[in-house]
Design an enzyme around this catalytic site. Sequence first.
Site, PDB file in Angstrom:
ATOM      1  N   GLU A  15       3.724   3.042  16.668  1.00 55.11           N
ATOM      2  CA  GLU A  15       4.447   2.701  15.450  1.00 55.11           C
ATOM      3  C   GLU A  15       5.804   3.413  15.369  1.00 55.11           C
ATOM      4  O   GLU A  15       6.366   3.560  14.287  1.00 55.11           O
ATOM      5  CB  GLU A  15       3.584   3.047  14.235  1.00 55.11           C
ATOM      6  CG  GLU A  15       2.305   2.233  14.191  1.00 55.11           C
ATOM      7  CD  GLU A  15       1.415   2.666  13.043  1.00 55.11           C
ATOM      8  OE1 GLU A  15       1.506   2.070  11.967  1.00 55.11           O
ATOM      9  OE2 GLU A  15       0.650   3.615  13.218  1.00 55.11           O
ATOM     10  N   SER A 174      -0.830  -0.288  12.300  1.00 54.79           N
ATOM     11  CA  SER A 174       0.000  -1.474  12.522  1.00 54.79           C
ATOM     12  C   SER A 174      -0.719  -2.547  13.339  1.00 54.79           C
ATOM     13  O   SER A 174      -0.086  -3.376  13.980  1.00 54.79           O
ATOM     14  CB  SER A 174       1.322  -1.117  13.226  1.00 54.79           C
ATOM     15  OG  SER A 174       2.162  -0.415  12.336  1.00 54.79           O
ATOM     16  N   GLU A 204     -16.430  -3.233  14.309  1.00 55.67           N
ATOM     17  CA  GLU A 204     -16.697  -3.518  12.898  1.00 55.67           C
ATOM     18  C   GLU A 204     -17.185  -4.933  12.681  1.00 55.67           C
ATOM     19  O   GLU A 204     -16.635  -5.887  13.244  1.00 55.67           O
ATOM     20  CB  GLU A 204     -15.416  -3.342  12.067  1.00 55.67           C
ATOM     21  CG  GLU A 204     -15.010  -1.915  11.863  1.00 55.67           C
ATOM     22  CD  GLU A 204     -13.837  -1.804  10.894  1.00 55.67           C
ATOM     23  OE1 GLU A 204     -13.532  -2.767  10.170  1.00 55.67           O
ATOM     24  OE2 GLU A 204     -13.217  -0.727  10.904  1.00 55.67           O
ATOM     25  N   PRO A 211     -12.289 -12.387   3.844  1.00 51.84           N
ATOM     26  CA  PRO A 211     -12.015 -11.572   2.660  1.00 51.84           C
ATOM     27  C   PRO A 211     -10.551 -11.657   2.221  1.00 51.84           C
ATOM     28  O   PRO A 211      -9.673 -11.984   3.010  1.00 51.84           O
ATOM     29  CB  PRO A 211     -12.317 -10.154   3.142  1.00 51.84           C
ATOM     30  CG  PRO A 211     -12.030 -10.176   4.606  1.00 51.84           C
ATOM     31  CD  PRO A 211     -12.312 -11.576   5.081  1.00 51.84           C
ATOM     32  N   TYR A 245       5.063  -7.664  10.896  1.00 48.85           N
ATOM     33  CA  TYR A 245       6.475  -7.299  11.044  1.00 48.85           C
ATOM     34  C   TYR A 245       7.424  -8.461  11.301  1.00 48.85           C
ATOM     35  O   TYR A 245       8.601  -8.245  11.562  1.00 48.85           O
ATOM     36  CB  TYR A 245       6.625  -6.210  12.114  1.00 48.85           C
ATOM     37  CG  TYR A 245       5.863  -4.963  11.722  1.00 48.85           C
ATOM     38  CD1 TYR A 245       6.230  -4.254  10.573  1.00 48.85           C
ATOM     39  CD2 TYR A 245       4.758  -4.529  12.432  1.00 48.85           C
ATOM     40  CE1 TYR A 245       5.526  -3.138  10.166  1.00 48.85           C
ATOM     41  CE2 TYR A 245       4.043  -3.410  12.038  1.00 48.85           C
ATOM     42  CZ  TYR A 245       4.434  -2.716  10.895  1.00 48.85           C
ATOM     43  OH  TYR A 245       3.734  -1.620  10.500  1.00 48.85           O
ATOM     44  N   ARG A 284      -1.959   4.954   0.951  1.00 47.49           N
ATOM     45  CA  ARG A 284      -2.220   3.552   0.582  1.00 47.49           C
ATOM     46  C   ARG A 284      -3.635   3.246   1.025  1.00 47.49           C
ATOM     47  O   ARG A 284      -3.980   3.443   2.184  1.00 47.49           O
ATOM     48  CB  ARG A 284      -1.222   2.610   1.270  1.00 47.49           C
ATOM     49  CG  ARG A 284      -1.142   1.225   0.589  1.00 47.49           C
ATOM     50  CD  ARG A 284      -0.386   0.226   1.445  1.00 47.49           C
ATOM     51  NE  ARG A 284      -1.188  -0.125   2.592  1.00 47.49           N
ATOM     52  CZ  ARG A 284      -0.722  -0.204   3.847  1.00 47.49           C
ATOM     53  NH1 ARG A 284       0.532   0.037   4.128  1.00 47.49           N
ATOM     54  NH2 ARG A 284      -1.537  -0.517   4.838  1.00 47.49           N
ATOM     55  N   ASP A 286      -6.605   0.546   1.489  1.00 45.36           N
ATOM     56  CA  ASP A 286      -6.718  -0.902   1.711  1.00 45.36           C
ATOM     57  C   ASP A 286      -8.172  -1.364   1.637  1.00 45.36           C
ATOM     58  O   ASP A 286      -9.061  -0.710   2.195  1.00 45.36           O
ATOM     59  CB  ASP A 286      -6.152  -1.261   3.084  1.00 45.36           C
ATOM     60  CG  ASP A 286      -4.680  -0.864   3.244  1.00 45.36           C
ATOM     61  OD1 ASP A 286      -4.043  -0.507   2.236  1.00 45.36           O
ATOM     62  OD2 ASP A 286      -4.189  -0.918   4.389  1.00 45.36           O
ATOM     63  N   GLU A 300      -9.446   0.924   4.993  1.00 45.25           N
ATOM     64  CA  GLU A 300      -8.864   2.125   5.589  1.00 45.25           C
ATOM     65  C   GLU A 300      -7.946   2.833   4.604  1.00 45.25           C
ATOM     66  O   GLU A 300      -7.522   2.261   3.596  1.00 45.25           O
ATOM     67  CB  GLU A 300      -8.097   1.777   6.873  1.00 45.25           C
ATOM     68  CG  GLU A 300      -6.911   0.875   6.613  1.00 45.25           C
ATOM     69  CD  GLU A 300      -5.834   0.992   7.689  1.00 45.25           C
ATOM     70  OE1 GLU A 300      -5.877   1.932   8.492  1.00 45.25           O
ATOM     71  OE2 GLU A 300      -4.924   0.150   7.675  1.00 45.25           O
ATOM     72  N   ASN A 302      -4.353   4.958   4.608  1.00 48.40           N
ATOM     73  CA  ASN A 302      -3.158   5.282   5.381  1.00 48.40           C
ATOM     74  C   ASN A 302      -2.426   6.421   4.684  1.00 48.40           C
ATOM     75  O   ASN A 302      -1.928   6.252   3.574  1.00 48.40           O
ATOM     76  CB  ASN A 302      -2.250   4.057   5.473  1.00 48.40           C
ATOM     77  CG  ASN A 302      -2.928   2.920   6.220  1.00 48.40           C
ATOM     78  OD1 ASN A 302      -3.081   2.981   7.426  1.00 48.40           O
ATOM     79  ND2 ASN A 302      -3.367   1.892   5.496  1.00 48.40           N
ATOM     80  N   GLY A 306       3.620   2.401   5.612  1.00 53.60           N
ATOM     81  CA  GLY A 306       4.954   1.831   5.844  1.00 53.60           C
ATOM     82  C   GLY A 306       5.848   2.137   4.651  1.00 53.60           C
ATOM     83  O   GLY A 306       5.407   2.035   3.509  1.00 53.60           O
TER      84      GLY A 306
HETATM   85  P1  ADP Z   1      -4.475  -0.872  10.993  1.00 60.78           P
HETATM   86  O1  ADP Z   1      -4.705   0.571  10.699  1.00 60.78           O
HETATM   87  O2  ADP Z   1      -3.890  -1.085  12.342  1.00 60.78           O
HETATM   88  O3  ADP Z   1      -3.746  -1.581   9.895  1.00 60.78           O
HETATM   89  P2  ADP Z   1      -6.877  -2.261  10.058  1.00 60.78           P
HETATM   90  O4  ADP Z   1      -8.227  -1.668  10.163  1.00 60.78           O
HETATM   91  O5  ADP Z   1      -6.273  -2.290   8.715  1.00 60.78           O
HETATM   92  O6  ADP Z   1      -5.947  -1.516  11.108  1.00 60.78           O
HETATM   93  O7  ADP Z   1      -6.952  -3.731  10.643  1.00 60.78           O
HETATM   94  C1  ADP Z   1      -5.824  -4.566  10.678  1.00 60.78           C
HETATM   95  C2  ADP Z   1      -6.149  -5.918  10.110  1.00 60.78           C
HETATM   96  O8  ADP Z   1      -7.223  -6.529  10.834  1.00 60.78           O
HETATM   97  C3  ADP Z   1      -6.624  -5.919   8.667  1.00 60.78           C
HETATM   98  O9  ADP Z   1      -5.549  -5.884   7.768  1.00 60.78           O
HETATM   99  C4  ADP Z   1      -7.418  -7.225   8.611  1.00 60.78           C
HETATM  100  O10 ADP Z   1      -6.547  -8.359   8.535  1.00 60.78           O
HETATM  101  C5  ADP Z   1      -8.081  -7.267   9.966  1.00 60.78           C
HETATM  102  N1  ADP Z   1      -9.412  -6.631   9.946  1.00 60.78           N
HETATM  103  C6  ADP Z   1      -9.674  -5.396  10.405  1.00 60.78           C
HETATM  104  N2  ADP Z   1     -10.976  -5.095  10.282  1.00 60.78           N
HETATM  105  C7  ADP Z   1     -11.570  -6.164   9.722  1.00 60.78           C
HETATM  106  C8  ADP Z   1     -12.915  -6.463   9.335  1.00 60.78           C
HETATM  107  N3  ADP Z   1     -13.907  -5.599   9.544  1.00 60.78           N
HETATM  108  N4  ADP Z   1     -13.147  -7.669   8.763  1.00 60.78           N
HETATM  109  C9  ADP Z   1     -12.136  -8.552   8.555  1.00 60.78           C
HETATM  110  N5  ADP Z   1     -10.855  -8.336   8.915  1.00 60.78           N
HETATM  111  C10 ADP Z   1     -10.556  -7.151   9.493  1.00 60.78           C
HETATM  112 MG    MG Z   2      -4.415  -1.771   7.972  1.00 67.30          MG
HETATM  113 MG    MG Z   3      -3.881   1.716   9.167  1.00 65.21          MG
END
Ligand code: ADP
Ligand code: MG
Ligand code: MG
Length: 339
Positions: A15, A174, A204, A211, A245, A284, A286, A300, A302, A306
């Site tokens: 990132e 990201s 996961e 969702p 992005y 943040r 999420d 998660e 953060n 960003g």
């Molecule tokens: P990062 O820290 O890189 O943002 P995330 O865990 O937020 O990683 O995952 C990035 C994106 O992937 C999420 O915003 C979502 O769109 C999708 N995603 C991740 N995990 C799941 C999950 N268990 N079920 C549905 N969508 C997921």
């Molecule tokens: Mg994320």
């Molecule tokens: Mg993240």
Amino acid sequence: MKKRILLLAGGQSGEHEVSLMSARSVLGALPRDQFDVTPVVISKQGRWLPPTETQRALESGEAATGGDLVLHRVASAEGYDAVFPLLHGPMGEDGTVQGLLTLAGIPFVGSGVLGSSVSMDKVMTKQVLASAGIAQVEWRLAVRREWQQTPDAVRARAAELGFPLFVKPANLGSSVGISKVGTPDELDGALNLAFGLDRRVILEAMTSHKPREVEVGILGNDAPIASPVGELRFDAEFYDYETKYTEGRATMHIPAPLPPEVAARVQAAALTAFRALDCAGLARVDFFYVEETGELLLNEVNTMPGFTTTSMYPKLFEAAGLSYSELVTRLVGLALEER
Ligand code: ADP
Ligand code: MG
Ligand code: MG
């Protein structure tokens, strides 16, 4: 007296470029009558760039090489009132830089070593938040050595979650290295990609329905407040790097069109998570919201989200009446606060 601020940006993670974009916004927004800001860009190799190279990197948006070893430079960080480590991902958002600054005795924006490192690792986050009673998707951990020595055990563990499932490096952001795995034959490729980026990988489950993705900002130290809730909408399989992005791929909805009761649940769960993870300054948080079932699952946290002027976190607080420049000023104030 103006406060002297050291703004760290760039860094060694995937990132790097995102961080430089955020840094340009923050540099433009810290009020000059109150702050004397010095940016230092950290190259992709982890070295701290001198002023002219820093300037060049801020303009070009990237610094692949150059600079000095951090330990040679950290002494020169002395004399600053606070550091704004505007770094994302490993070697920046994960407690490493926070440890360095703690040892150097310089106050800094955001979470300390504990909150940063635990929040960076998606598995540790899930373990801590499960014990705080926060609902999350089902997940499994796999480590690189296992994948090299007993891949069938890892494949079997993934299969327990059912398909589609998500494979992610535990310590990134990201969406770098993340795959949505639709069928078992796509699993090995996803695991190889994730293990190429991290020793720890999280598997996961997906929710039964697609969702909605809602996010909330938290601001404060020991008495944190929650922003209004925002929602991201996009037309893609998931919120991947490109969607994040590329201008116009995703839209932010603030406030999220949610029943007030759901928005209140989001804010309450985010505040609980912030405290459980010992976060400070900002985060943040999420979530996935499954409209059909009413389920709210924390995805998660953060600790350095960003931070461009158009990023979700600053926009959420803008909706709460705090301008971008007031927000960064407040964050420096929180860094200097006695805790
Ligand atoms: P990062 O820290 O890189 O943002 P995330 O865990 O937020 O990683 O995952 C990035 C994106 O992937 C999420 O915003 C979502 O769109 C999708 N995603 C991740 N995990 C799941 C999950 N268990 N079920 C549905 N969508 C997921
Ligand atoms: Mg994320
Ligand atoms: Mg993240």
